[in-house]
Structures are given as structure tokens and as C-alpha cells.
Design an enzyme around this catalytic site. Sequence first.
Site, PDB file in Angstrom:
ATOM      1  N   SER A   1       1.176  -1.404  -0.051  1.00  0.00           N
ATOM      2  CA  SER A   1       0.035  -0.082  -0.156  1.00  0.00           C
ATOM      3  C   SER A   1       0.830   1.485  -0.131  1.00  0.00           C
ATOM      4  O   SER A   1       2.455   0.973   0.311  1.00  0.00           O
ATOM      5  CB  SER A   1      -0.806  -0.268   1.064  1.00  0.00           C
ATOM      6  OG  SER A   1      -1.917   1.050   1.143  1.00  0.00           O
TER       7      SER A   1
ATOM      8  N   TYR B   1      -1.635  -0.508  10.727  1.00  0.00           N
ATOM      9  CA  TYR B   1      -1.638  -0.427   9.123  1.00  0.00           C
ATOM     10  C   TYR B   1       0.208   0.395   8.506  1.00  0.00           C
ATOM     11  O   TYR B   1       0.441  -1.001   7.874  1.00  0.00           O
ATOM     12  CB  TYR B   1      -2.761   0.505   9.197  1.00  0.00           C
ATOM     13  CG  TYR B   1      -3.285  -0.652   7.521  1.00  0.00           C
ATOM     14  CD1 TYR B   1      -3.636  -1.486   6.899  1.00  0.00           C
ATOM     15  CD2 TYR B   1      -3.094   0.457   6.205  1.00  0.00           C
ATOM     16  CE1 TYR B   1      -3.562  -1.681   4.957  1.00  0.00           C
ATOM     17  CE2 TYR B   1      -3.320   0.169   5.248  1.00  0.00           C
ATOM     18  CZ  TYR B   1      -3.855  -0.530   4.541  1.00  0.00           C
ATOM     19  OH  TYR B   1      -4.285  -1.206   3.332  1.00  0.00           O
TER      20      TYR B   1
END
Length: 254
Positions: free
Chosen positions: A149, A162
Site C-alpha cells: 500500500s 496498518y
Amino acid sequence: MTNRLENTVALVTGSSSGIGAATARRLAAEGAAVALVARRRDRLDDLAAGIRADGGTALVVQADVTSQREAAGAVETAVAELGRLDTVVNNAGIMLLGPALDAPIGEWDQMVALNVQGMLYITHTALPHLVRAAADSPRQVADLVTITSTAGRVARPGSAVYNLTKFGAAAFSEALRQELIGRRVRVSVIEPGTVDTELASHLRDDIREAARSQTASIEPLRPDDIADTVAYIVTRDRRVAVNEMLVRAAEQTW
């Protein structure tokens, strides 16, 4: 269909929806036999039926990759049923955002279990098969691709764990890349920005609304955009290694 991946086998985790499903379809269209790995059997069956209707080969492997036993079993089943393993796409992941101060510890556990341990379990079992595939394939190369990501290169408030999982996946991949250069196993990372997937649906209601507000002015990427990126990487000649690709939505600043 094309034949650039003919006589190869690919395994895609998290293939029941979004990027995983799009990637499985694209690799099948390139000629690979594809093992579809995820928990939702009904969705895998539908995806497999679509791939077969288009002339491709698909194997449904229902598994929860956060279980070491199930992850290893998924890889071994793919090899047993399809004969080899040339490409692995570590796509399964979850994003649970929110301030650390009041975050449920269970959300942190979920992200570490899927984004890190699931990736490691699949990779650990797959590596010997990828090494063998690179040695005996006419293409003389195998590929391990991990979907991370933009959160793997830019840390932001509300996404600490995350970020931890995605930065960690990128670091793991880079070290592994250096280890496997001599084995002709290419290790690549793809860092998508905002993509129109189910990812935000797992957020708590208030966090989900905040996330939607933040991305409201952005036209998101589509899962097929990332599938195109995967296909580009794994169809290169053996002399080419695309180690990292950052793919943002056009209006995205982070």
C-alpha cells in the site's frame, strides 16, 4: 487469452474479491493455471466458473491464510493439483484504521495476523516450489509479488499498525529479493493507493465515514488497474526485475 504465462501456475491469496479476483482473472487470461485462495468458497466458485468459461484453468482452494496449517495446505494443494508453482501473489489483507489511543487490540491482532503472518505462511511454503519452478521452467524465472500500500511508504495518523504491517512487508520483500537473486526468483512489491474495493467496509462506522470523506474528491483506482500491474511484472523477460511499483489514483497526494 494470450500465452505469455502458458504452462505456468499462479496462486493468488485474497482472490474472492477486489484486487485478488481481478488479478486471478488477468493471470488466467495470460495463460496461467490459477489457484484461487480465500475463505469465501461461494465467491471462489463463481470466480472459477468465470475463468473456465473464458477458457482458463482455475482451482478453488478454500483456506484462511492466518492459519499456518491452512496456508501451507493451500500451497501444497495447488502444487499437487496443478503440478508446479511459478507465481505467488500475496494479496490478502485488511485495513483497520483509527487512533491508537482507543483502538480495540483485536483490530491490531487481525492486521498482524493477515497482513504479516498470512503473508509469511504462504511465502514460507511457496519458496521451495518457486525455486524449483525457476530452475526447470522454459521462462527460467519465477515471481513472488506482494501487494502492500502507499501506507507502506507514508505513515499517517490513525493508521499506525496498518503502516507497521505494510512497511514490514516491504522490508521483508526487499531482504528476500536480495537473497533470491541467484535463484531467479523475482520478488516484487506493488503499492496501490486508493482502490475501489471492500477494504474500507471493515472499518468501524465513524472511522469509515471519515475515510470516505477524505477520499471523496478522488476517483479511485479499479482492481483491474492493479491486476494490470501484476501482469506487467510477471510477464517480463527473465532479464528484467521490476522490484517495486507505486500506483496512486491520479488525484491522490499521499
